[in-house]
Design a protein around this motif. Structure first.
Motif, mmCIF file in Angstrom:
data_model
loop_
_atom_site.group_PDB
_atom_site.id
_atom_site.type_symbol
_atom_site.label_atom_id
_atom_site.label_comp_id
_atom_site.label_asym_id
_atom_site.label_seq_id
_atom_site.Cartn_x
_atom_site.Cartn_y
_atom_site.Cartn_z
ATOM 1 N N GLN A 26 50.145 -26.247 0.868
ATOM 2 C CA GLN A 26 50.216 -24.842 0.465
ATOM 3 C C GLN A 26 51.113 -24.641 -0.760
ATOM 4 O OE1 GLN A 26 48.486 -22.236 1.931
ATOM 5 N NE2 GLN A 26 47.453 -23.919 2.979
ATOM 6 N N VAL A 27 52.253 -25.305 -0.785
ATOM 7 C CA VAL A 27 53.260 -25.043 -1.813
ATOM 8 C C VAL A 27 52.902 -25.672 -3.156
ATOM 9 C CG1 VAL A 27 55.665 -25.470 -2.467
ATOM 10 C CG2 VAL A 27 55.117 -24.684 -0.164
ATOM 11 N N VAL A 28 52.435 -26.898 -3.169
ATOM 12 C CA VAL A 28 52.186 -27.591 -4.440
ATOM 13 C C VAL A 28 51.147 -26.869 -5.301
ATOM 14 C CG1 VAL A 28 51.329 -29.725 -5.489
ATOM 15 C CG2 VAL A 28 53.019 -29.833 -3.657
ATOM 16 N N PRO A 29 49.982 -26.475 -4.768
ATOM 17 C CA PRO A 29 49.033 -25.748 -5.623
ATOM 18 C C PRO A 29 49.606 -24.430 -6.156
ATOM 19 C CG PRO A 29 47.914 -26.553 -3.673
ATOM 20 C CD PRO A 29 49.383 -26.781 -3.459
ATOM 21 N N ARG A 30 50.377 -23.726 -5.342
ATOM 22 C CA ARG A 30 50.993 -22.477 -5.811
ATOM 23 C C ARG A 30 51.999 -22.756 -6.914
ATOM 24 N NH1 ARG A 30 52.288 -19.281 -0.157
ATOM 25 N NH2 ARG A 30 50.132 -19.175 0.552
ATOM 26 N N PHE A 31 52.807 -23.785 -6.725
ATOM 27 C CA PHE A 31 53.787 -24.156 -7.739
ATOM 28 C C PHE A 31 53.107 -24.523 -9.047
ATOM 29 C CE2 PHE A 31 56.016 -27.635 -9.899
ATOM 30 C CZ PHE A 31 57.139 -26.941 -10.326
ATOM 31 N N LEU A 32 52.063 -25.347 -8.987
ATOM 32 C CA LEU A 32 51.367 -25.759 -10.203
ATOM 33 C C LEU A 32 50.715 -24.572 -10.900
ATOM 34 C CD1 LEU A 32 49.809 -29.135 -9.036
ATOM 35 C CD2 LEU A 32 51.804 -28.780 -10.509
ATOM 36 N N ASN A 33 50.166 -23.640 -10.139
ATOM 37 C CA ASN A 33 49.575 -22.443 -10.731
ATOM 38 C C ASN A 33 50.644 -21.612 -11.437
ATOM 39 O OD1 ASN A 33 47.432 -20.612 -11.265
ATOM 40 N ND2 ASN A 33 48.121 -19.343 -9.569
ATOM 41 N N GLN A 34 51.811 -21.457 -10.811
ATOM 42 C CA GLN A 34 52.897 -20.703 -11.433
ATOM 43 C C GLN A 34 53.415 -21.423 -12.666
ATOM 44 O OE1 GLN A 34 54.008 -17.559 -10.231
ATOM 45 N NE2 GLN A 34 54.735 -17.605 -12.346
ATOM 46 N N LEU A 35 53.510 -22.748 -12.598
ATOM 47 C CA LEU A 35 53.949 -23.537 -13.754
ATOM 48 C C LEU A 35 52.980 -23.358 -14.919
ATOM 49 C CD1 LEU A 35 56.005 -25.619 -14.805
ATOM 50 C CD2 LEU A 35 54.491 -27.401 -13.899
ATOM 51 N N MET A 48 58.500 -16.329 -14.562
ATOM 52 C CA MET A 48 57.419 -15.410 -14.244
ATOM 53 C C MET A 48 57.087 -15.463 -12.755
ATOM 54 S SD MET A 48 56.930 -14.187 -17.204
ATOM 55 C CE MET A 48 55.442 -13.256 -16.987
ATOM 56 N N SER A 49 57.987 -15.990 -11.969
ATOM 57 C CA SER A 49 57.765 -16.212 -10.549
ATOM 58 C C SER A 49 57.486 -14.907 -9.820
ATOM 59 C CB SER A 49 58.993 -16.878 -9.934
ATOM 60 O OG SER A 49 58.880 -16.928 -8.543
ATOM 61 N N SER A 50 56.644 -15.020 -8.820
ATOM 62 C CA SER A 50 56.349 -13.872 -7.973
ATOM 63 C C SER A 50 57.357 -13.782 -6.830
ATOM 64 C CB SER A 50 54.934 -14.002 -7.406
ATOM 65 O OG SER A 50 54.841 -15.192 -6.635
ATOM 66 N N GLY A 51 58.364 -14.643 -6.841
ATOM 67 C CA GLY A 51 59.381 -14.616 -5.809
ATOM 68 C C GLY A 51 59.261 -15.745 -4.799
#
Length: 104
Positions: free
Chosen positions: A59-68, A85-88
């Protein structure tokens, strides 16, 4: 105890010397002491922990890569303010102003 390591590499991409490639390899190890009264074996506890870690990373890695990717695109378009630009999702208090936990 949690041990974490991250190795980041920046190099010329094979497609062109004008293109850079960044890679990151991370590892996390969690060490726990099992109390003698725990009704589960060490193997069962390890398997459960591995399963939970796998699910969290899925769950976390794809979200992190998208935010990056979003942050990089913003920066590459000329916004050099370097504001996150983090969503928190990954917010961490690094100010040191957070009150310490009181012992009970």
């Amino acid at each position: 105890m949690i041990v974490s390591e991250n190795d980041v590499t920046l190099r010329d991409a094979e497609v062109s010397p004008n293109v850079k490639e960044i890679s990151s390899e991370s590892s996390v190890a969690v060490h726990i002491i099992l109390p003698g009264w725990l009704p589960f074996s060490a193997i069962a506890t390890e398997r459960t922990g591995n399963f939970v870690m796998h699910q969290v990373l899925e769950q976390v890695v794809p979200r992190f890569l998208n935010q990056l990717k979003k942050d990089y695109q913003t920066w590459a378009e000329g916004d050099d303010s370097r504001k996150a630009m983090s969503s928190g999702m990954f917010d961490i208090d690094v100010s040191g102003t957070e009150a310490p936990l009181e012992a009970k």
